[in-house]
Scaffold this motif. Structure first.
Motif, short mmCIF file in Angstrom:
data_model
loop_
_atom_site.label_atom_id
_atom_site.label_comp_id
_atom_site.label_asym_id
_atom_site.label_seq_id
_atom_site.Cartn_x
_atom_site.Cartn_y
_atom_site.Cartn_z
N ASP A 170 31.06 10.21 0.49
CA ASP A 170 30.77 9.24 0.24
C ASP A 170 32.26 8.92 -0.04
OD1 ASP A 170 31.37 6.81 0.95
OD2 ASP A 170 29.89 5.94 1.59
N SER A 179 23.91 13.59 4.80
CA SER A 179 24.69 14.16 3.99
C SER A 179 25.20 15.50 5.14
CB SER A 179 23.61 15.08 2.65
OG SER A 179 22.81 16.27 3.41
N ASN A 218 24.50 -1.11 2.92
CA ASN A 218 23.82 -0.45 4.40
C ASN A 218 23.53 -1.25 5.00
OD1 ASN A 218 23.35 1.37 2.61
ND2 ASN A 218 21.90 1.57 1.31
N SER A 243 26.10 6.65 10.49
CA SER A 243 24.94 5.45 10.74
C SER A 243 24.07 6.01 10.31
CB SER A 243 25.33 5.43 12.06
OG SER A 243 24.73 6.26 12.95
N SER A 252 30.96 5.30 -1.72
CA SER A 252 29.15 5.36 -2.88
C SER A 252 29.39 5.17 -3.99
CB SER A 252 28.84 6.58 -2.82
OG SER A 252 27.85 7.15 -3.98
N GLY A 304 15.46 6.97 1.64
CA GLY A 304 16.03 7.30 0.72
C GLY A 304 14.96 8.23 -0.32
N GLY A 338 23.16 8.06 7.61
CA GLY A 338 22.97 8.40 6.20
C GLY A 338 22.62 9.61 5.80
N VAL A 388 19.53 13.91 6.42
CA VAL A 388 18.97 12.92 6.31
C VAL A 388 17.58 13.54 5.30
CG1 VAL A 388 18.14 11.11 6.71
CG2 VAL A 388 19.26 11.84 8.02
N SER A 401 26.55 -1.40 7.23
CA SER A 401 25.94 -0.57 8.44
C SER A 401 25.46 -0.12 8.97
CB SER A 401 26.08 1.08 7.34
OG SER A 401 27.53 0.83 6.91
N ARG A 402 24.57 -0.60 8.79
CA ARG A 402 23.15 -0.63 10.28
C ARG A 402 23.16 -1.28 10.63
NH1 ARG A 402 19.24 -2.10 6.76
NH2 ARG A 402 18.87 -4.53 7.57
#
Length: 576
Positions: free
Chosen positions: A298, A210, A137, A206, A301, A512, A208, A227, A140-141
């Motif tokens: 993903d 769906s 994570n 970026s 994942s 999340g 996250g 998200v 990616s961030r």
């Protein structure tokens, strides 16, 4: 680095578990045919979190543990290790002092990764440990940080203005005026259009998301991302780029750009930042033009795993006992987007010991799992769920997973398979666990088949998690406590939690999602009700008397644990 004590002693010293719990885990470890570590067993039992397991590993080896969400990382450090290398080695540079580079690692004992980074950077490497999920994570961030997407979009829009491209308007019916298919194809292959489409996809990944929604409006094209289950508008682009942008996505998904008045479906496969993605693309004609939705899958994942789903320890133990059976049907129910597929993959990952023949038939295959035989349905070729399941049963399976029971034929074959010694996993769209049994009756399945074959039903929803960075306590109103049925005397304070909003959660107060569950395990009383074709509310009463914790009770437990909020559970459980 030198081991100074056993990992079990480390867990005990940190106050994470008791000696009795370690002994229980050691006994369970002996029963496992796979060589799971003690830490993995404790995680699977729900006694410790993955973060605590990694922290204990760092303690055991004398390596510092890093919570990467708390670490400020200089952008200059990221230039020392290329993003592809960081992702391949599961490492992240976090600090540099006196020629020594502190490196967050999934495995701090990986000397090959340490040597590669040392040669690449010319620095001595001091390893630290972090969870794999945090590292992925953070990569990616952080590697995307500093890239202002809004500015990039504005730059691309300026390119449209300066490029010699003849854009045409779109009328109120969503039709491009005076533009041919060939012109449309040429427009979609111009550099600015390609950049804009890539920026939209990149923003979705970026953040996250769906799903990415590209929505034509009367005077612009709105881009929204889903998200954590909620849609957020992230940008608007001028109406004049609509035709070329929509055509670009359709060409990428191998759709017919000449067809604008009928819905279409397609897919895009791509490797982005070293991760493999699959985009399911759907078009829908609307008043102002074709709307496009891209579902992001993903493939890399790492969220699969029973201990990562949010099951309470007691529910996890009962569910693990259920899936260890050798035959019967286990159903996972809930609305679309409630995480049913992730639960099924987590079960298969748990059961995938290499000693069982596991086959799946899905629409589509969302995650590729090594060791499984996965089949995607193809109705045009006659490969439906029912036909595929019937063929799979001739392939000597131990476990069969059917993506969804959609009709009576598939349900009948599944029940017959369960009665002939196979473990069958599947999903149904019902609101709760008892409703799955009455749904099968509605599909004209004989009640005696249902009573004999179904061994358990897990109903679920997804709720957003309170952001750990801006989490705060508060005392809810007494009427809210009473409405939830929480027992409290006047002297005891009941504390709830909420997020204030910060940069980490983009001001939402949530970061999340986790599952809320109710697990109904079949017993003789429930079977008798099925044989009598009893209503779902009678089955629910007996299931609760038999120990089933309802979705509502599970949600309340997670509110009190500070994992989610009252408002979120009201939105998902009571409204759903």
């Amino acid at each position: 680095m030198q081991k100074t004590e056993s990992i079990g002693d480390t867990f005990i010293r940190l106050g994470l578990v008791t000696q009795e719990q370690v002994n229980q885990a050691l006994e369970k470890q002996k029963l496992l045919k796979r060589q799971d570590s003690l830490g993995d067993v404790l995680v699977s039992m729900g006694l410790v979190s993955e973060r605590d397991r990694v922290r204990a590993l760092g303690e055991q080896w004398g390596v510092p543990f890093l919570d990467l969400a708390d670490v400020e990382i200089d952008a200059a450090l990221l230039k020392l290790v290329a993003q592809n290398t960081a992702r391949k080695l599961k490492v992240l540079p976090v600090a540099k002092k006196n020629g020594k580079l502190t490196l967050a690692m999934k495995n701090p004992l990986d000397i090959f990764a340490i040597d590669e980074v040392r040669m690449m950077t010319g620095c001595d490497v001091e390893p630290a440990v972090a969870t794999e999920e945090d590292i992925i994570n953070a990569i990616s961030r952080l590697y995307r940080a500093g890239v202002n997407v809004s500015e990039q979009v504005n730059d691309v829009i300026k390119e449209f203005d300066t490029a010699d491209i003849n854009f045409t308007a779109v009328d109120g019916n969503g039709d491009e005026e005076d533009i041919s298919i060939e012109q449309l194809r040429e427009l979609s292959e111009e550099a600015p259009v390609i950049k804009l489409a890539n920026l939209i996809i990149g923003r979705g990944i970026s953040d996250g998301a769906s799903d990415i929604h590209v929505e034509p409006q009367k005077d612009c094209v709105k881009i929204r991302l889903r998200v954590d289950g909620i849609l957020h508008e992230v940008m608007q682009v001028p109406k004049k780029v609509q035709a070329s942008l929509i055509s670009r996505f359709k060409i990428m998904a191998e759709m017919d750009i000449a067809t604008k008045r009928a819905p279409q479906d397609g897919r895009i496969g791509a490797v982005i930042d070293g991760r493999q993605f699959d985009f399911r693309v759907s078009t829908l004609p609307s008043v102002f033009g074709e709307k496009i939705v891209l579902r992001i899958l993903d493939k890399s994942s790492i969220s699969i795993g029973l201990h990562k789903l949010g099951l309470l320890p007691e529910t996890l133990e009962r569910f693990e006992s259920l899936i260890s059976r050798t035959y019967g049907i286990i159903l996972v129910t809930g609305p679309t987007g409630s995480g049913k597929s992730t639960t099924l993959y987590s079960v298969l990952s748990k059961l995938n010991s290499g000693e069982k023949n596991i086959l799946t038939i899905e629409d589509p295959v969302e995650y590729e799992v090594q060791g499984l035989t996965q089949v995607q349905i193809n109705p045009k070729a006659g490969l439906t769920f029912a036909a595929g399941l019937r063929t799979m049963l001739r392939q000597d399976p131990d476990i069969a997973m059917v993506g969804e029971i959609r009709d009576g034929e598939t349900a009948t074959i599944a029940t017959e398979a369960a009665l002939t010694g196979h473990l069958v996993l599947s999903t149904l769209h019902t609101n709760d666990a008892p409703g799955a049994l009455t749904r099968l009756v509605d599909m004209q399945i004989e009640p005696f088949l249902i009573a004999s074959s179904v061994i358990g039903v897990l109903a679920q929803r997804l709720v957003r998690v309170v952001c750990p960075k801006c989490k705060e306590q508060y005392q809810p109103p007494r009427d809210a406590i009473k409405r939830l049925g929480i027992e409290s005397d006047g002297d005891t304070k009941v504390l709830f939690y909420r997020g204030k909003g910060c940069d980490h959660c983009r001001g939402n107060g949530y970061k999340g999602r986790l599952g809320v569950y109710e697990l109904m395990i079949m017993n003789d009383r429930i079977r008798d009700l099925v044989l009598q074709k009893a209503s779902s509310h009678l089955i629910r009463e007996v299931a609760v008397e038999s120990g089933m914790k309802s979705l509502r009770d599970d949600a309340i437990a997670k509110i009190l644990l500070g994992q989610t909020t009252l408002e979120e559970c009201l939105r998902v459980i009571y409204a759903g």
